[in-house]
Design a protein around this motif. Structure first.
Motif, short mmCIF file in Angstrom:
data_model
loop_
_atom_site.label_atom_id
_atom_site.label_comp_id
_atom_site.label_asym_id
_atom_site.label_seq_id
_atom_site.Cartn_x
_atom_site.Cartn_y
_atom_site.Cartn_z
N ARG A 591 0.82 -1.22 0.00
CA ARG A 591 0.00 0.00 0.00
C ARG A 591 0.85 1.26 0.00
N SER A 592 2.09 1.14 0.46
CA SER A 592 2.96 2.33 0.42
C SER A 592 3.69 2.43 -0.92
N GLY A 593 3.31 1.58 -1.88
CA GLY A 593 3.87 1.72 -3.22
C GLY A 593 5.18 1.00 -3.43
N LYS A 594 5.58 0.17 -2.45
CA LYS A 594 6.86 -0.53 -2.58
C LYS A 594 6.65 -1.91 -3.19
N ILE A 595 7.59 -2.32 -4.01
CA ILE A 595 7.52 -3.67 -4.58
C ILE A 595 7.90 -4.66 -3.48
N MET A 596 7.12 -5.73 -3.33
CA MET A 596 7.46 -6.71 -2.30
C MET A 596 8.50 -7.67 -2.89
N ARG A 597 9.76 -7.37 -2.63
CA ARG A 597 10.84 -8.10 -3.29
C ARG A 597 11.01 -9.53 -2.81
N ARG A 598 10.58 -9.75 -1.59
CA ARG A 598 10.65 -11.10 -1.04
C ARG A 598 10.03 -12.09 -2.02
N ILE A 599 8.91 -11.70 -2.62
CA ILE A 599 8.21 -12.61 -3.54
C ILE A 599 9.02 -12.78 -4.82
N GLY A 608 7.57 -21.04 -6.89
CA GLY A 608 6.35 -20.23 -6.88
C GLY A 608 5.42 -20.59 -5.74
N GLN A 609 5.83 -21.53 -4.90
CA GLN A 609 4.95 -22.02 -3.83
C GLN A 609 5.20 -21.31 -2.51
N ASP A 610 4.22 -21.39 -1.64
CA ASP A 610 4.33 -20.82 -0.29
C ASP A 610 4.88 -19.39 -0.30
N LEU A 611 4.23 -18.54 -1.02
CA LEU A 611 4.73 -17.17 -1.13
C LEU A 611 4.40 -16.32 0.10
N GLY A 612 3.71 -16.92 1.05
CA GLY A 612 3.42 -16.18 2.28
C GLY A 612 2.23 -15.25 2.09
N ASP A 613 2.07 -14.38 3.09
CA ASP A 613 0.90 -13.50 3.08
C ASP A 613 1.05 -12.41 2.01
N ILE A 614 0.17 -12.47 1.01
CA ILE A 614 0.25 -11.40 0.00
C ILE A 614 -1.03 -10.54 0.03
N SER A 615 -1.79 -10.72 1.13
CA SER A 615 -3.08 -10.01 1.18
C SER A 615 -2.90 -8.51 1.37
N THR A 616 -1.73 -8.11 1.86
CA THR A 616 -1.52 -6.67 2.08
C THR A 616 -1.15 -5.95 0.80
N LEU A 617 -1.02 -6.71 -0.28
CA LEU A 617 -0.65 -6.07 -1.55
C LEU A 617 -1.83 -5.34 -2.15
N LEU A 618 -1.53 -4.28 -2.87
CA LEU A 618 -2.58 -3.55 -3.58
C LEU A 618 -3.15 -4.40 -4.70
#
Ligand code: PRX
Length: 636
Positions: A591-599, A608-618
């Motif tokens: 939401r702050s406009g940053k790319i989630m690089r962990r993914i 591509g599995q178990d990418l964790g919580d991505i619900s906070t993504l826009l």
């Protein structure tokens, strides 16, 4: 304090360095060196403002300590052995006396060109004796050297020259790299088109490449040296006067010009060289790094020469004429101490064993590694095949910013544990921090690696940007120096460095800022946005993967990948070229406009599995599309 000789000494020295740093460093500094004036205070530290001073009030010149001081005792001893790129060419050996005279002569040349104390001088040179001589000649007259690795592009060179405002450039007509010639002068010429500060460019003739000499600006090294005196009084420097600037990549923005100062850097590089390698008189010491990096500054030039060792300088590459070159050099000079990077070790371990078997490697006593974590397989190969199980391996952890080795076994003195940098040098107090910013006191722990107590060779600032220095290293954990690395600690207190925790990726031992590569890719007119991450690579340690979002309505052409590679090469240098490209429809943002690089890091490593919580993504749905572009199925 004299040299640490056994583990009891080590633990005693460790306690002394921790409990009474003034006494500890004051004793070492007064014992070894030539000072022109004594200090009135061993050190002062203000972590909040990131102001650190060592040996305040003292005066010295580091070259008097590298050269003059040794003339009576070891004037005829070989200081430097230079091995050329081509094994058929004659090596050059310079005694301490010869090196002293050559440095003085070049110092006089620089003075004649109007250089003086505090001026910045850029060195963009091959690994030839003139490079080492130029470094010391700058230091002799109090000019601040800024060595730029000769693999960098003209843009990178220009940026560094401009950032430091260098008035003189020293370069060469070309540089031999295996069977290739790199046109250094041409690259330098392009850079200088964008640099107003450079008045003179000194050119060493090395490859006999045809070049253009710019009238009034360019002068041949050999012409300038003809008939010039070989004695030059050393400029008297304050302990805290800058000695050099060396650029290193950061998580964001442009490279940082780390500033090191005279007194503390001198004390610590000599100290750490002596303790870690346990150098013995008469030994041949070879560090395979390039002088363009901190390892070359501290452990080809300053540390060994301060200590009076014989240091080797190798112009070439490990693969020329074949992958056995390092081992042939070891036998040729009977090298006793060999210090290289895990990337080189992994590459050499892959090659035909016959290339190793033709060398006896009998002379080796100590092996070293630096620059990135070493994996167990590489460690064991190094230990068994190169060291024949007889040579301690010093896995030395440190950084451009730390100036010298911080965590490492002391050869033959402290215990080894494969893949662990093990224990801090006496005087260094590392700690691990938890995610709340608190020091972890339990012995067995994992966290972010910080250093609690100042040490003499810490960088003093980022040239021209002290606020960035504070923000990068001292703001995350108030009262501590933050390294940017993660580490684990075991029951014995041994440290294992787990890698960067920021957006710096170490590729083949070179620090690369992902933001810098993204900025380069974004310059392509069809690229809307890019994201760069590292992923594990069997030889390089890490490799670079780039995710590219094209401008709307533009299809990637068949030459796009090559164009992007060329762009990165031109803007930064070939070392920063991505290994993989993926054209993706978009990039997922928080939401702050940053790319989630962990993914992206996970996807780049093929998972591509178990990418964790991505619900906070826009835009979480884009993750699946990215996976599809890569041929991966994804799941959170
Ligand atoms: O991540 C650590 C890694 O290299 C970084 C420093 O890079 P640079 O400033 O270019 O200096 C390299 C030569 C000193 C560190 O933050 N690094 C360095 N040595 C090791 C290492 N990682 C693991 N083990 C090491 N021995």
């Amino acid at each position: 304090m004299t040299r640490i000789q056994n583990t009891v000494d080590y633990f005693e020295a460790y306690e002394a360095g921790k409990l009474n740093p003034e006494g500890f460093w004051g004793r070492y500094a007064s014992h070894e060196f030539t000072w022109r004036a004594p200090w009135h205070n061993v050190y002062s530290a203000d972590f909040e403002q990131a102001r650190f001073r060592w040996f305040e009030g003292a005066q010295l010149n580091i070259t008097e300590n590298c050269l003059d001081r040794h003339l009576h005792t070891r004037g005829d001893q070989i200081a430097v052995i230079w091995e050329p790129n081509d094994p058929i060419e004659e090596p050059i050996k310079l005694s301490y006396r010869e090196l002293y005279h050559r440095v003085c002569q070049t110092a006089n040349v620089l003075k004649r060109l109007g250089a003086s104390k505090g001026d910045r001088i850029c060195l963009y040179m091959p690994m030839i004796p003139e490079l080492l001589i130029s470094v010391l000649a700058c230091a002799r007259i109090g000019a601040i050297h800024s060595v730029v690795f000769a693999g960098f592009s003209s843009r990178s060179l220009a940026d560094r020259i401009n950032d430091a405002g260098c008035s003189i450039l020293i370069t060469a007509d070309g540089s031999f790299r295996g069977d290739k010639i790199v046109p250094l002068k041409d690259i330098a010429d392009q850079a200088l088109e964008a640099c107003n500060s450079v008045r003179k460019s000194i050119v060493v003739k090395r490859t006999e490449t045809e070049i253009q000499m710019v009238e009034g600006r360019d002068v041949w090294w050999h012409d300038l040296h003809t008939g010039v005196a070989e004695i030059c009084d050393a400029e008297v420097m304050d302990s805290e006067d800058p000695l050099f600037i060396l650029y290193t990549s950061g998580s964001t923005g442009r490279p940082k010009g780390m500033v090191h100062t005279c007194g503390g850097y001198m004390v610590y590089t000599c100290y750490s060289f002596e303790q870690v390698f346990q150098y013995r008189d008469g030994e041949i010491y070879w560090c395979t790094a390039d002088i363009g990096w901190i390892t070359g500054h501290s452990y080809i030039v300053y540390g060994p020469l301060l200590y009076g060792a014989t240091t080797m300088l190798f112009e070439g590459v490990p693969s020329y004429p074949d992958m056995g070159r390092f081992w042939q050099i070891v036998d040729k000079y009977e090298v006793n101490i060999f210090y290289t990077a895990p990337t080189a070790i992994r590459a050499l371990a892959q090659c035909d064993p016959k290339l190793i078997e033709r060398s006896s490697l009998r002379s080796l006593r100590v092996l070293g590694t630096v620059g990135e974590p070493i994996n167990l397989e590489a460690w064991e190969w190094y230990n068994d095949v190169i060291g024949k199980g007889q040579c301690p391996i010093v896995d030395t952890w440190w950084q451009t910013e730390t100036g010298g080795i911080m965590i490492s076994p002391l050869a033959g003195i402290t215990h080894l544990k494969p893949t662990f940098a093990t224990l801090p040098l006496p005087g260094i107090v590392p700690v691990l921090m938890d995610e709340h910013g608190n020091e972890i006191h339990e012995r067995i722990a994992e966290g972010k690696l910080c250093i609690k107590q100042p040490w003499p060779s810490m960088a003093r600032t980022i040239y021209g940007d002290h606020q960035r220095f504070i923000d990068t290293y001292f703001a995350h954990f108030p009262g501590y120096y933050f390294t940017g690395d993660g580490a684990r600690r075991d029951l014995d207190g041994f440290y294992r460095i787990t890698g960067r925790v920021d957006d710096v990726v170490i590729v083949s031992g070179h620090n690369l800022g992902t933001a810098e590569i993204e900025n380069a890719l974004d310059e392509h007119e069809q690229v809307a946005e890019s994201a760069v991450v590292g992923y594990p690579h069997p030889i390089k340690g890490n490799a670079i993967c780039a995710f590219i979002v094209m401008d709307s309505n533009i299809q990637a052409g068949s030459t796009l990948e090559q164009e992007l590679l060329d762009l990165v090469s031109t803007i930064i240098g070939p070392i920063a070229k991505p290994d993989k490209f993926y054209i993706v429809p978009g990039l997922h943002k928080t939401r702050s406009g940053k790319i989630m690089r962990r993914i992206l890091r996970k996807l780049a490593s093929g998972d591509g599995q178990d990418l964790g919580d991505i619900s906070t993504l826009l835009n979480p749905e884009i993750v699946e599309s990215i996976g599809q572009s890569m041929g991966l199925t994804t799941s959170a």
